[in-house]
Design an enzyme around this catalytic site. Structure first.
Site, PDB file in Angstrom:
ATOM      1  N   HIS A  88       0.830  -1.209   0.000  1.00 44.00           N
ATOM      2  CA  HIS A  88       0.000   0.000   0.000  1.00 44.00           C
ATOM      3  C   HIS A  88       0.862   1.257   0.000  1.00 44.00           C
ATOM      4  CE1 HIS A  88      -4.018  -1.823   1.659  1.00 44.00           C
ATOM      5  NE2 HIS A  88      -3.659  -2.325   0.491  1.00 44.00           N
ATOM      6  N   TYR A  98      -9.601   4.092   2.901  1.00 40.35           N
ATOM      7  CA  TYR A  98     -10.207   2.992   3.648  1.00 40.35           C
ATOM      8  C   TYR A  98     -11.691   3.242   3.886  1.00 40.35           C
ATOM      9  CZ  TYR A  98      -5.636   0.898   4.440  1.00 40.35           C
ATOM     10  OH  TYR A  98      -4.414   0.297   4.253  1.00 40.35           O
ATOM     11  N   GLU A 140       1.373   1.971   7.736  1.00 35.46           N
ATOM     12  CA  GLU A 140       1.690   2.768   6.547  1.00 35.46           C
ATOM     13  C   GLU A 140       2.192   4.156   6.920  1.00 35.46           C
ATOM     14  OE1 GLU A 140      -2.011   2.342   4.420  1.00 35.46           O
ATOM     15  OE2 GLU A 140      -1.733   0.171   4.392  1.00 35.46           O
ATOM     16  N   TYR A 205       8.485  -3.751  -8.932  1.00 31.35           N
ATOM     17  CA  TYR A 205       9.629  -4.514  -9.420  1.00 31.35           C
ATOM     18  C   TYR A 205      10.726  -4.483  -8.373  1.00 31.35           C
ATOM     19  CZ  TYR A 205       7.194  -4.101 -13.863  1.00 31.35           C
ATOM     20  OH  TYR A 205       6.238  -4.159 -14.848  1.00 31.35           O
ATOM     21  N   GLY A 275      12.176 -14.402 -10.067  1.00 26.10           N
ATOM     22  CA  GLY A 275      12.397 -14.326  -8.627  1.00 26.10           C
ATOM     23  C   GLY A 275      13.862 -14.178  -8.259  1.00 26.10           C
TER      24      GLY A 275
END
Length: 397
Positions: A88, A98, A140, A205, A275
């Site tokens: 987030h 939210y 957050e 990424y 990965g």
């Protein structure tokens, strides 16, 4: 902690909610995007929405959180919350969003379950939602503060490196000439691009290295369609259109799959496919820090030609005084590597007592490796992982 009254109600209603959570999620997103089409256009992953993976992720996180509250009321599920919060934060999610989610999620619950949503049931699940939401907002907030509170910044592409037929590495530098914050090996950035139809889409990424302290480096695999799903629109755009001199928007680094804990313990870094990117960054950090404890490197790929960052993978491992490298290739296995898929037994991969493992790759790979590590005596708490391609929040994939 969930109140005693709500816990009783949630426990009684969880089977019904759980059975309908997929339909609830579908109705929720339909309502959300009807009311706020800009969210689908400029925040949520349109490919994941079309494939339904985002709905599955939302359903799974809500069910997991509610189950945890019931089974372990004295303990907050920080691992689950932390992973979601990092995603987030990389997307710039704000507390007021939210409220928007709450409005449409609870309307969807009422639509799907109908008269089963009594005032008591609604109040109990409302408590579950706000326990989760408020915990995420708090985490957050801390992450934003730690990152300097900056939003996405423009970065200029200064180098583009073709790693394999499907993987390109981008090196980017702040377009404003400002400083670049450090990152922890294993973290990722959100990359925002404007597509031909004007939509602004965001993907995460992993940072695959740090050539110097003024540059960010990330590697992108072109997600190719297989007949049942189209190409990944952002990865395709980055491969086909982004060149040196172009500008991308990047977030600060986030992510909780990072090296940590005692540095004298044996480590195992296992990856498959793309990965490999956070694992190469971890190896680079270990080499730079003079890590001396044993390190076991495991990677699986289709072939040596498909193994992105292979030279870096080998070079950083070679700088460590006690490293064992096991590469597995489904075809064209070279001398010194193993034919076939990753198999910790067939290759005699040594798993030492006290090993801490870090894993990243497709879900089947993750399940197989994690299961075998536990069978070999690695504590589940010492196995840290990120599932490549498994969306858990709006922008992943």
């Amino acid at each position: 902690m969930l109140s005693e009254k709500s816990a009783v109600t949630v426990r009684a209603s969880l089977p019904a909610v759980g059975a309908a959570i997929g339909e609830i999620s579908e109705r929720f997103y339909a309502r959300l995007f009807d009311a706020h089409p800009d969210l689908l256009r400029n925040l949520f992953n349109r490919g994941n929405q079309a494939a339904g993976t985002q709905r599955q992720a939302l359903a799974g996180s809500i069910a997991a959180f509610a189950t945890h509250l019931l089974d372990r009321p004295e303990q907050r599920p920080d691992a689950l919350l932390g992973r979601i919060a990092h995603k987030h934060a990389s997307l710039g999610i704000a507390p007021e969003q939210y409220e928007v989610v709450h409005e449409h999620l609870f309307a969807a619950i009422a639509e799907v379950l109908g008269q089963a949503v009594t005032p008591e049931v609604a109040a109990a699940w409302d408590e579950v939602y706000w326990l989760m939401a408020n915990a995420l907002v708090a985490i957050e907030k801390r992450l934003y503060e730690e990152s300097g509170g900056t939003g996405p910044r423009p970065f200029e592409v200064v180098e583009r490196i073709r790693e394999t037929a499907d993987v390109v590495t981008f090196r980017v530098r702040p377009a404003d000439g400002g400083a670049v914050r450090g990152f922890r090996a294993g973290q990722y950035v959100s990359v925002g691009v404007t597509l031909p139809d004007g939509a602004r889409q965001i993907r995460q990424y992993s940072l695959s290295g740090a050539p110097d302290e003024s540059v960010r480096q990330f590697s992108v695999k072109w997600v190719r369609g297989d007949g049942t799903a189209p190409d990944g629109e952002v990865s395709r755009h980055l491969h086909a259109h982004v060149r040196e001199g172009d500008v991308l928007e990047l977030s600060e680094p986030y992510g909780d799959l990072v090296l940590g804990g005692a540095t004298d313990r044996p480590l195992l870094l296992a990856s498959a496919g793309i990965g490999v990117t956070p694992m190469v960054a971890m190896l680079a950090a270990l080499a730079a820090d003079g890590h001396r404890a044993p390190v076991t490197v495991v990677h699986g790929d289709r072939s040596p030609a498909d193994h992105a960052l292979r030279a870096d993978h080998e070079a950083y491992a070679a700088k460590l005084p006690d490293a064992a490298v096991h590469f597995f290739y489904e075809r064209d296995a070279a001398p010194g590597s193993h034919p076939g898929r990753v198999d910790l037994d067939r290759a005699d991969v040594l798993v030492r007592p006290g090993t801490r493992a870090y894993l990243c790759g497709p879900l089947p790979f993750m399940r197989a490796v994690r299961t075998r590590l536990i069978e070999k005596g690695v504590a589940p708490a010492d196995i840290h992982y990120e599932v490549e391609g498994l969306a858990s929040v709006p922008g992943t994939g």
